[in-house]
Design an enzyme around this catalytic site. Sequence first.
Site, PDB file in Angstrom:
ATOM      1  CG  HIS A   1      15.780  -5.267   4.962  1.00 58.56           C
ATOM      2  ND1 HIS A   1      14.512  -5.546   4.513  1.00 58.56           N
ATOM      3  CD2 HIS A   1      16.185  -6.385   5.607  1.00 58.56           C
ATOM      4  CE1 HIS A   1      14.188  -6.775   4.864  1.00 58.56           C
ATOM      5  NE2 HIS A   1      15.178  -7.316   5.539  1.00 58.56           N
ATOM      6  CD  GLU A   2      19.777  -7.107   6.891  1.00 57.70           C
ATOM      7  OE1 GLU A   2      19.560  -7.550   8.038  1.00 57.70           O
ATOM      8  OE2 GLU A   2      19.354  -7.666   5.861  1.00 57.70           O
TER       9      GLU A   2
ATOM     10  CG  HIS B   1      15.858  -7.330  10.395  1.00 59.32           C
ATOM     11  ND1 HIS B   1      14.707  -8.025  10.707  1.00 59.32           N
ATOM     12  CD2 HIS B   1      16.054  -7.553   9.065  1.00 59.32           C
ATOM     13  CE1 HIS B   1      14.256  -8.649   9.611  1.00 59.32           C
ATOM     14  NE2 HIS B   1      15.049  -8.373   8.607  1.00 59.32           N
TER      15      HIS B   1
ATOM     16  CD  GLU C   1      11.930  -9.498   6.134  1.00 55.33           C
ATOM     17  OE1 GLU C   1      12.727  -9.824   7.031  1.00 55.33           O
ATOM     18  OE2 GLU C   1      12.295  -9.141   5.006  1.00 55.33           O
TER      19      GLU C   1
HETATM   20 ZN    ZN Z   1      14.874  -9.126   6.596  1.00 50.79          ZN
END
Ligand code: ZN
Length: 497
Positions: free
Chosen positions: A261-262, A265, A291
């Site tokens: 997830h990170e 980003h 996101e």
């Molecule tokens: Zn996030």
Amino acid sequence: MDTLVAYKEHLREIGKLESAVSLLGWDQRTNLPRKGHPARAEVIGKLTKMVFELSVSDKLGEYLSELESRDSLSQVEQASVRVVGKAYRRHKAIPPAFYEEYAVAAARSETAWEEAKEKSDFSLFKEHLERMVDYARKFAEYYGYKDSPYDALIEEFEPGMTSTELKTIIAPLREELVPFIKRLMQEGKRPDDTFMRGTFPDDVQRALSLKALEAMNYDFDAGRLDPTVHPFTTTIGPGDVRITTRFLPHNILSGLASSMHEGGHALYDQGIPDELRWSGLDEGASFGIHESQSRTWENLVGRSRSFWKFFAPIAGEIIPQLSSASAEDLYRAANIVEPSLVRVEADEVTYNLHIMLRFELEEGLITGKTNVADLPELWRDAMKRYLGVVPEDDAHGVLQDVHWSSGLFGYFPSYMLGNLYSAQFFAAARKDIADFDEKIASGNLSDLLSWLRKNIHQYGKMYEPKELIERVTGEKPDPSYFVRYIVDKYTDVYDLH
Ligand code: ZN
């Protein structure tokens, strides 16, 4: 000095200070010894104030008004002037004395929330929250809006989005997902995950995360991975985009998902071209678009059958316990659905319902339809209708998130929009990239990354979310991509017929 040159120099000054603030903040959340926190808070406060003063300075205002009427600017310069000008006017709309009063009240409110959550006693927080709602409504009045004061707040996170539009986006989601989750739970076959039980040391989990990030083409020469309590990604400056993650000793998938997830980003920020650095455009188009990138890698890639075909042998090598499991076993175990009380623990099927509930409540608070005093009851009622579970105490209900305690309203929808956008982008990528699934199954994730770079990352903040989505997909934001993705995938994973 030419105004354009002076303007760019001014933005670079802001950028350099912000870079220092980011580094101090990263250190604060990863390495800083306990006793160093009070002084660090003061240093960050001082630098943040300097950034703010430069962002609202009269000089910047003069540059902007001259440049706004110039017609010889490049496309990037025009976008910079538009984005910086908009932020400038929003900042200027807030009287400094009012802002200071709010900041003091928000700090008190956060402390009260912490105590209320610990004791699971909403009454300790109620008056503070009422005050935060009042402040948010005043902010909205200062910013100005057309239809709803809520629109003035959401503008900060998702430019161009309105509450009316959100409602039309949410309606089909609610209509399809609520009954679908009921069916999954009643008629579906929950995947087996007993083979994943065990205790997994941090260094083993870190090794697994590093393999995934390498496959994603996260640039370790322009970043690093460190452990923290609440994972985040931070851009320190050009060539330095850092990610953090956290590992749960008994859940190998949770840490992996957090890292991916990170990492998603971070790929966005690593992909922003140097041309946009320190121009006001060197960030994501919006919180929702940002996101969408994290969700792409965490869910659409990281929880896909193709990804596990490639990743299962790697996981088996690092964690011998998993070596006897098939790629299909791992894929299914990574996609267990569990209606739960807590948003941050929610799976990709139930997650958006947590957001809908929050959106409906906070929109009611800001427009005055909903009273703070009624929140705990309204929360329980909505959880029952949407997810079929009801919190026994407020700590696991209305008090679980920090956002409202500091007056952060209009932020929650970006989590949901990120999920929706990611499915729409992914469908477009699948159309454009030949042998899409085969590529992912063979560990080739770079075609997807190049597609994201070319269509999304390279523009930074040049386009507002809706315009960007239309440019990339040829369509307006459309929740049906997400609904179809979820229904198709989980009908299969849960053997529904
Ligand atoms: Zn996030």
